[in-house]
Scaffold this motif. Structure first.
Motif, PDB file in Angstrom:
ATOM      1  N   ARG A 231       0.247 -22.259 -21.704  1.00 33.80           N
ATOM      2  CA  ARG A 231      -0.855 -21.359 -22.280  1.00 33.80           C
ATOM      3  C   ARG A 231      -2.020 -22.415 -22.545  1.00 33.80           C
ATOM      4  O   ARG A 231      -3.259 -22.181 -22.072  1.00 33.80           O
ATOM      5  CB  ARG A 231      -0.616 -20.851 -23.651  1.00 33.80           C
ATOM      6  N   GLU A 232      -1.855 -23.521 -23.051  1.00 34.29           N
ATOM      7  CA  GLU A 232      -2.706 -24.283 -23.303  1.00 34.29           C
ATOM      8  C   GLU A 232      -3.393 -25.214 -21.926  1.00 34.29           C
ATOM      9  O   GLU A 232      -4.836 -25.324 -22.064  1.00 34.29           O
ATOM     10  CB  GLU A 232      -2.197 -25.643 -23.920  1.00 34.29           C
ATOM     11  N   LEU A 235      -5.881 -22.113 -20.592  1.00 34.10           N
ATOM     12  CA  LEU A 235      -6.955 -22.133 -21.331  1.00 34.10           C
ATOM     13  C   LEU A 235      -8.029 -23.284 -20.806  1.00 34.10           C
ATOM     14  O   LEU A 235      -9.251 -23.186 -20.850  1.00 34.10           O
ATOM     15  CB  LEU A 235      -6.898 -22.108 -22.728  1.00 34.10           C
ATOM     16  N   SER A 239     -11.626 -23.002 -19.257  1.00 34.12           N
ATOM     17  CA  SER A 239     -12.806 -23.540 -19.588  1.00 34.12           C
ATOM     18  C   SER A 239     -13.828 -24.279 -18.801  1.00 34.12           C
ATOM     19  O   SER A 239     -15.085 -24.532 -19.039  1.00 34.12           O
ATOM     20  CB  SER A 239     -12.411 -24.639 -20.843  1.00 34.12           C
ATOM     21  N   ASP A 242     -14.012 -19.633 -15.252  1.00 38.11           N
ATOM     22  CA  ASP A 242     -13.270 -18.381 -15.965  1.00 38.11           C
ATOM     23  C   ASP A 242     -14.096 -17.290 -15.212  1.00 38.11           C
ATOM     24  O   ASP A 242     -13.758 -16.041 -15.760  1.00 38.11           O
ATOM     25  CB  ASP A 242     -13.619 -18.250 -17.419  1.00 38.11           C
ATOM     26  N   TYR A 345      -5.616 -16.565 -15.386  1.00 41.03           N
ATOM     27  CA  TYR A 345      -5.395 -15.384 -16.380  1.00 41.03           C
ATOM     28  C   TYR A 345      -4.104 -14.783 -16.399  1.00 41.03           C
ATOM     29  O   TYR A 345      -3.610 -14.567 -17.467  1.00 41.03           O
ATOM     30  CB  TYR A 345      -6.555 -14.263 -16.092  1.00 41.03           C
ATOM     31  N   LEU A 348      -1.893 -17.020 -18.065  1.00 39.70           N
ATOM     32  CA  LEU A 348      -2.029 -17.170 -19.570  1.00 39.70           C
ATOM     33  C   LEU A 348      -1.404 -15.764 -20.264  1.00 39.70           C
ATOM     34  O   LEU A 348      -0.863 -15.986 -21.266  1.00 39.70           O
ATOM     35  CB  LEU A 348      -3.583 -16.997 -19.754  1.00 39.70           C
ATOM     36  N   THR A 364      -5.845 -10.110 -22.148  1.00 37.06           N
ATOM     37  CA  THR A 364      -5.974 -11.267 -21.151  1.00 37.06           C
ATOM     38  C   THR A 364      -5.870 -10.429 -19.684  1.00 37.06           C
ATOM     39  O   THR A 364      -6.864 -10.477 -18.733  1.00 37.06           O
ATOM     40  CB  THR A 364      -4.984 -12.240 -21.056  1.00 37.06           C
TER      41      THR A 364
END
Length: 474
Positions: A231-232, A235, A239, A242, A345, A348, A364
């Motif tokens: 997950r981290e 993301l 950043s 996207d 995505y 995530l 998401t």
């Protein structure tokens, strides 16, 4: 210090012989590689190809024309399409272009990593060249271990047979086969060492970016079931990039026959790698999808409506319910092997679902669907259970990550979990009435999911053992 390499050794980098030794090739010329910039430029390698012919029919998403099976000799394609576990596949694999290509690329990356420090140039460019080469070296090891070994299982990875790790430029190296865990540890180490040096906007799109580096890290954590880390990393990748290409708006514009979208104009693309090469979608009639996947798309999905043909009688079996990708690469660039933002995505979404954060997972997922679904149910409602959410994510992965390795790797990893394991069934033939129709079954624990090493590899390295129970015929 001037470092001179034969073109055949540096650019072609010789064919790997079972992780054991390379053969010599008479050179046609020489290339002077003197500066750090020269080494850095070697990272940029357009048209990297990873043929999937060794396993393309071991998935529920792909299909084959009936005339290629009925009355045909027992080729690897026929064995895999009919899920035939009685055949000793080593007899059918004299060599593997995918295996040899991947290790050829790895030796290219090792050349850069091992020798760039002795070149003339700035230290920061040396670190960047090594970092980019490490990310690509990790990527190639990831493809190899997920093809020739069992999917990562935390309970058994330390003892499951893997592949040879090639970690240095050494044409005489004879590494032993490593375990699946050791290969994944090596991959993670390469990625983590590379990330501090990668750039947001590299020199050209064939150099790995920070968005790609973090996306690949997220994928590795996902495959290892390290969901918080996945997950981290996802993301972090988002950043940097996207963007999702809006296929709904694109449909209103007229699609690829009216508004071409070449590779440079598709903002989703994070890396340029291919099954066969940059022009592969010009020959996509060979990429026939199954009736099951066609039905999964439904009638309101722009991914299907824009790009697939269902009516060609010369390229499809009429009445089979199959379809093929019919848009050439100059009209729309569709990534097959390389990563793209929508995969991030999906990583995530799965990480959220595994952590029981179902609202975040479906939100998401809906970000993708809003740019894909033309009408009807666009945004999904939040289900009650993790399993329900995961099933939605798995379906979306099948529709979004077409061709290449993704479905094959997904089936292997999900088959290790009782909640998501799938017995694939194939009713065949559909159209031909001259031979009996049969139901072919691929069980979750089938040995077919692990591709055996090819004969040329096994002959040149007798110490290399198969990861299946098949028999070496010599």
């Amino acid at each position: 210090m001037k470092i001179i390499y034969k073109i055949s050794c540096l650019l072609v980098l010789l064919n790997l012989a079972a992780c054991k030794k390379y053969t010599d090739i008479t050179p046609k010329g020489s290339l002077l590689v003197e500066s750090t910039k020269d080494f850095y430029d070697l990272v940029s390698l357009p048209n990297r190809a990873y043929p999937i012919t060794n396993f393309q029919y071991l998935v529920d998403d792909m299909w084959i024309r009936e005339s290629y099976v009925i009355g045909a000799r027992k080729s690897l394609d026929v064995v895999h399409f009919t899920f035939d576990e009685t055949e000793n596949r080593v007899n059918l694999i004299s060599s593997s272009t995918f295996y040899n290509q991947a290790y050829k690329y790895i030796n290219r990356w090792n050349t850069i990593i091992s020798l760039v420090d002795a070149s003339k140039g700035e230290n920061n460019l040396k670190e960047l060249a090594k970092a980019e080469a490490k990310v690509y070296r990790a990527f190639d090891h990831f493809l190899l271990v997920n093809t020739y070994a069992k999917a990562f299982d935390p309970a058994t990875a330390a003892t499951d047979g893997g592949i040879c790790i090639m970690d240095k430029y050494d044409l005489e190296a004879q590494p032993a086969k490593s375990s699946v865990k050791e290969v994944y540890d090596f991959i993670q180490k390469d990625i983590d060492e590379a990330l501090p040096y990668l750039q947001d906007k590299p020199a050209d799109p064939y150099h790995p970016s920070l968005a790609f580096g973090w996306a690949f890290k997220a994928k590795i954590h996902l495959f290892k079931r390290e969901y918080a880390q996945a997950r981290e990393a996802a993301l972090k990748s988002l950043s940097y990039n996207d963007q999702i290409f809006d296929l709904v708006a694109y449909t209103k514009q007229g699609g690829p026959n009216v508004v071409p979208v070449p590779a440079a104009n598709n903002p989703e693309v994070l890396s340029y790698m291919y099954m066969t090469g940059v022009t592969e979608m010009n020959f996509a009639y060979t990429c026939i999808i199954s009736p099951e996947l066609r039905n999964l798309f439904g009638s309101n999905d722009a991914r299907f409506n824009l790009f697939f043909n269902t009516t060609s009688t010369s390229l499809l079996d009429a009445g089979s319910g199959t379809a093929y990708f019919s848009i050439g690469y100059t009209k729309f660039f569709y990534p097959t092997v390389g990563m793209k933002t929508t995969e991030v995505y999906l990583v995530l979404a799965e990480a959220y679902a595994r952590e029981n954060k179902l609202t975040e997972a479906i939100a998401t997922l809906n970000k993708i669907r809003e740019k894909r679904i033309i009408s009807g149910t666009v945004t999904l409602t939040v289900p009650v259970t993790v399993k329900e959410a995961m099933n939605l994510i798995i379906e979306e992965r099948r529709k979004e990550l077409l061709f290449g390795f993704n479905r094959f790797f997904d089936l292997k990893r999900f088959n290790l979990e009782a909640d998501y394991a799938k017995t694939v069934t194939r009713l065949f033939p559909i159209v031909n009435k001259t031979v009996p129709q049969q139901t072919y079954t691929l069980k979750p624990n089938s040995r077919l999911y692990i591709i055996p090493f090819a004969q040329d590899v096994l002959k040149k390295n007798p110490s290399l053992k198969l990861n299946t129970d098949e028999i070496i015929p010599f």
